[in-house]
Write an enzyme that holds these catalytic residues in place. Structure first.
Site, mmCIF file in Angstrom:
data_model
loop_
_atom_site.group_PDB
_atom_site.id
_atom_site.type_symbol
_atom_site.label_atom_id
_atom_site.label_comp_id
_atom_site.label_asym_id
_atom_site.label_seq_id
_atom_site.Cartn_x
_atom_site.Cartn_y
_atom_site.Cartn_z
ATOM 1 N N ASP A 178 1.049 -1.073 -0.041
ATOM 2 C CA ASP A 178 0.053 -0.081 -0.040
ATOM 3 C C ASP A 178 0.835 1.199 0.125
ATOM 4 O O ASP A 178 0.702 2.214 0.965
ATOM 5 C CB ASP A 178 -0.941 -0.079 1.096
ATOM 6 C CG ASP A 178 -1.924 1.125 1.449
ATOM 7 O OD1 ASP A 178 -2.396 1.752 0.355
ATOM 8 O OD2 ASP A 178 -2.076 1.655 2.520
ATOM 9 N N GLU A 425 3.564 -7.952 7.120
ATOM 10 C CA GLU A 425 2.338 -8.638 6.600
ATOM 11 C C GLU A 425 2.462 -9.689 5.453
ATOM 12 O O GLU A 425 1.805 -9.991 4.662
ATOM 13 C CB GLU A 425 1.288 -7.699 6.055
ATOM 14 C CG GLU A 425 1.076 -6.631 7.288
ATOM 15 C CD GLU A 425 -0.344 -5.711 7.159
ATOM 16 O OE1 GLU A 425 -0.881 -5.862 5.841
ATOM 17 O OE2 GLU A 425 -0.849 -5.191 7.900
ATOM 18 N N TYR A 478 -6.857 -3.267 12.333
ATOM 19 C CA TYR A 478 -7.534 -1.832 12.012
ATOM 20 C C TYR A 478 -8.941 -1.964 12.517
ATOM 21 O O TYR A 478 -9.739 -2.043 11.766
ATOM 22 C CB TYR A 478 -7.482 -1.753 10.578
ATOM 23 C CG TYR A 478 -6.077 -1.075 10.269
ATOM 24 C CD1 TYR A 478 -5.869 0.401 10.278
ATOM 25 C CD2 TYR A 478 -4.968 -1.912 9.744
ATOM 26 C CE1 TYR A 478 -4.469 0.659 9.947
ATOM 27 C CE2 TYR A 478 -3.652 -1.349 9.716
ATOM 28 C CZ TYR A 478 -3.390 -0.192 9.709
ATOM 29 O OH TYR A 478 -2.359 0.490 9.454
HETATM 30 C C1 GCB Z 1 -1.362 -2.306 6.702
HETATM 31 C C2 GCB Z 1 -0.118 -2.315 5.842
HETATM 32 C C3 GCB Z 1 0.358 -0.719 5.564
HETATM 33 C C4 GCB Z 1 -0.965 -0.138 5.048
HETATM 34 C C5 GCB Z 1 -2.152 -0.125 6.018
HETATM 35 C C6 GCB Z 1 -3.555 0.456 5.702
HETATM 36 O O1 GCB Z 1 -1.523 -3.247 7.209
HETATM 37 O O2 GCB Z 1 1.101 -2.824 6.614
HETATM 38 O O3 GCB Z 1 1.205 -0.800 4.387
HETATM 39 O O4 GCB Z 1 -0.924 0.977 4.482
HETATM 40 O O5 GCB Z 1 -2.443 -1.439 6.293
HETATM 41 O O6 GCB Z 1 -3.582 1.721 5.603
HETATM 42 O O7 GCB Z 1 -4.128 -0.111 4.758
#
Ligand code: GCB
Length: 609
Positions: A178, A425, A478
């Site tokens: 990402d 990840e 998240y």
């Molecule tokens: C994650 C990744 C990171 C992303 C983030 C997101 O888990 O490690 O690279 O930017 O989520 O904001 O989705």
């Protein structure tokens, strides 16, 4: 190019440094045959003779410099060149070296038409002795071909495919990670000299005995000595932060030795000491007397210890709690290009927020950035460029290991580097992940057994197969964003349950390596609604409550919000001008969340440091 040391170019009594930063000539490799430049041997003439070139800043990513989408979205080779002079005076007794701080992703370099360097895996320095191909007292040409293609055995991985367009077909690059796959000559290019017998590498380890600091050092040298001649002698001096000599002429000529520093000033993390990041200077002098040669190199040394057990990480015997963030090397116009204004500003913001740490997600950061962390006492989780690892293969494993070899070679002496992070990840639920990551961890431990190894894991604890090999478990989750969107009343329990489940499964210290919410700066919605500043603050508050509860349980060692600042990504419908989970905007202005976290981090510092 990966043998020997990779000391940062440094002026000294015996060394000269010149920068090749500035404007270079640039052009894309023409369609349809990407290999045209090689067939037509562009490296043997000025690039401007091969077709139209445009000026391109170095260091910078090339992607955002022009108004042309074909440059931003280019897939494959680009070419750079420029000319430079080598002074006549350098002919005497000197070797001339060429060093790149980072070129993404792969590079080939020619000087005056001779291939002098090939390197793969961006984000890491590489260098060569180019004495035999430079012209002294004359103009020289340097040509660089850069390839940004990622496939299944590059680190990180990507896919290339051919797609139909309105005008025929086109090659496109896709990747699951990402952040935008910026490319180009991202960091400084240096020419420097050394004597013909020179300090090739210095390794330093430190310890503490009572109030005495111990510095163990090991110097290697390079250059041609006649078989019959005796090896060079090595002497070291130690200077304090103000430049006063503490120890002089130690080492009795040996390449290895141990210094004892009475009443040593220790290297402490930010806010654990009134003078965090204290560093001495180890002045290494290598002399080959019969040739009248002396080489001098100075390496900063922070005296500190790192220990860990199944609940904590200790620096100088004191347990630490990490309060920080994941970051990116990313900014407007420059992309991933090194920029001093940006790195000083970021450093100021890190201290303003009261953070004591960050992870170099998802690749090694510039040495100039790491220097700040050393000097300011910022704890670094130093991550290799492996992100979203999938499709495991022996070829991938070799490259993954190589990226860590190069990273450790570069950063091994840095007191700020407290952890190695071997991936972000990865698909850690797959059966092959077990032997793959066992091999990666064994490799890192063989290279450096003095620092704990961690990884940012996205899979759940029940399916993970890799945590058994790590020293510290980092998890990314998240809550309230990708899961239970809008439902902040689920965060507290979920965070506590997950952290606890990791600790129960592996009996290791656990930290939250990522959590957060995308936030459009200036969007206010109350009651809290996704994408608003209020929502980001609310998500954080719920996490803070969970963290405080977890801290009381004894195994929870840190929290890192995702992300320090907004950053650019590939184009998708879930990203509005990029990833917006920053507590600062891409221009480094605070969102409400920055003030919110600042209050917490300073309060934690007051309580714990
Ligand atoms: C994650 C990744 C990171 C992303 C983030 C997101 O888990 O490690 O690279 O930017 O989520 O904001 O989705």
């Amino acid at each position: 190019a990966n043998n020997g040391g990779i000391l940062y170019p440094q002026e000294s009594e015996s060394r000269d440094v010149r920068s090749l930063d500035g404007l270079w000539n640039f052009r894309l490799s023409p369609e349809p045959d990407p290999l045209t430049g090689f067939r037509e041997r562009w490296f043997q003439k000025d690039l401007s003779q091969t077709g139209e070139t445009i000026p391109m800043p170095v260091p910078a990513s090339y992607n955002d410099i022009t108004e042309d989408k074909t440059i931003r979205d280019h897939v494959g080779l680009v070419w750079y060149d420029r000319t430079f002079y080598v002074p006549e005076a350098w002919r005497q007794s000197s070797l001339v070296w060429l060093r790149f701080g980072s070129v993404h992703y792969a590079a080939q370099v020619w000087v005056n038409g001779h291939l002098v360097l090939s390197h793969e895996i961006g984000h890491l320095p590489f260098q060569a002795d180019i004495t035999s191909v430079v012209k002294f007292g004359a103009k020289n040409r340097i040509t660089v071909a850069v390839d940004n293609i990622l496939h299944q055995t590059t680190v990180p991985q990507g896919h290339v495919s051919e797609v139909n367009t309105d005008n025929g077909t086109r090659i496109i690059q896709t990747y699951t990670f990402d952040f935008f796959n910026y490319a180009g000559i991202h960091r400084s290019v240096h020419l420097y000299t050394t004597p013909s017998i020179y300090i090739d590498d210095i390794s330093v380890h430190t310890g503490i005995r009572g109030d005495t600091g111990i510095i163990m050092y090991n110097v290697t040298y390079g250059g041609l000595l006649r078989a019959t001649s005796q090896g060079p002698a090595c002497y070291v001096d130690l200077l304090d932060r103000d430049g006063n000599y503490i120890i002089r002429d130690a080492g009795s000529g040996q390449l290895q030795g141990e210094l004892e520093v009475p009443v040593a000033r220790l290297w402490w993390p930010y806010l654990m000491d009134p003078e965090p990041g204290y560093m001495y200077t180890l002045q290494v002098r290598l002399s080959a007397q019969q040739w009248g040669i002396e080489d001098i190199y100075r390496v900063p040394v922070g005296i500190r210890t790192v220990e860990w057990n199944n609940t904590s990480i200790l620096i100088n015997g004191r347990p630490i709690y990490l309060r920080g963030f994941g970051r990116h090397e990313d900014s407007d116009l420059r992309g991933k290009g090194l920029d001093y204004a940006l790195i000083v500003k970021d450093n100021n913001l890190i201290k303003w927020v009261g953070a004591n740490s960050y992870r170099t997600s998802h690749y090694p950061y510039a040495e100039e950035i790491m220097d700040f962390a050393d000097r300011e006492g910022i704890i670094i989780i130093d991550e290799c460029p492996s992100v979203d690892t999938e499709n495991y293969s022996p070829a991938l494993l070799e490259k993954h290991k190589d990226s860590l070899t190069q990273l450790i070679r570069r950063d091994k002496n840095r007191p700020s580097v407290i952890f190695w992070s071997i991936a972000n990840e990865a698909r850690t639920q797959l059966p092959v992940a077990d032997s793959y990551f066992r091999a990666v961890v064994e490799h890192v431990r063989y290279l450096d057994s003095t620092r704990p190894i961690t990884m940012a894991i996205a899979r759940g604890s029940s399916e993970d197969r890799t945590g058994q090999y790590l020293d510290v478990i980092g998890f990314n989750r998240y809550n309230g964003w990708y899961s239970n969107t809008g439902r902040t009343d689920t965060i507290y329990n979920n965070v506590i349950a997950e952290a606890t489940s990791w600790h129960h499964k592996y009996n290791k210290p656990v930290m939250m390596m990522e959590y957060g919410a995308d936030t459009l700066t200036g969007l206010h919605m109350f009651p809290e609604y996704v994408w608003s500043e209020e929502y980001q603050v609310e998500v954080m508050s719920k996490h803070f409550e969970a963290f405080d509860r977890l801290r009381a349980q004894g195994f929870f060692v840190g929290e890192m919000i995702w992300n320090f600042a907004d950053f650019k990504t590939a184009q998708t419908i879930t990203r509005v001008g990029g990833n917006k989970k920053g507590i600062f905007t891409r221009n480094r202005q605070p969102k409400s969340s920055a003030h919110h976290i600042r209050r917490r981090y300073w309060a934690l510092a007051g309580e714990l440091d």
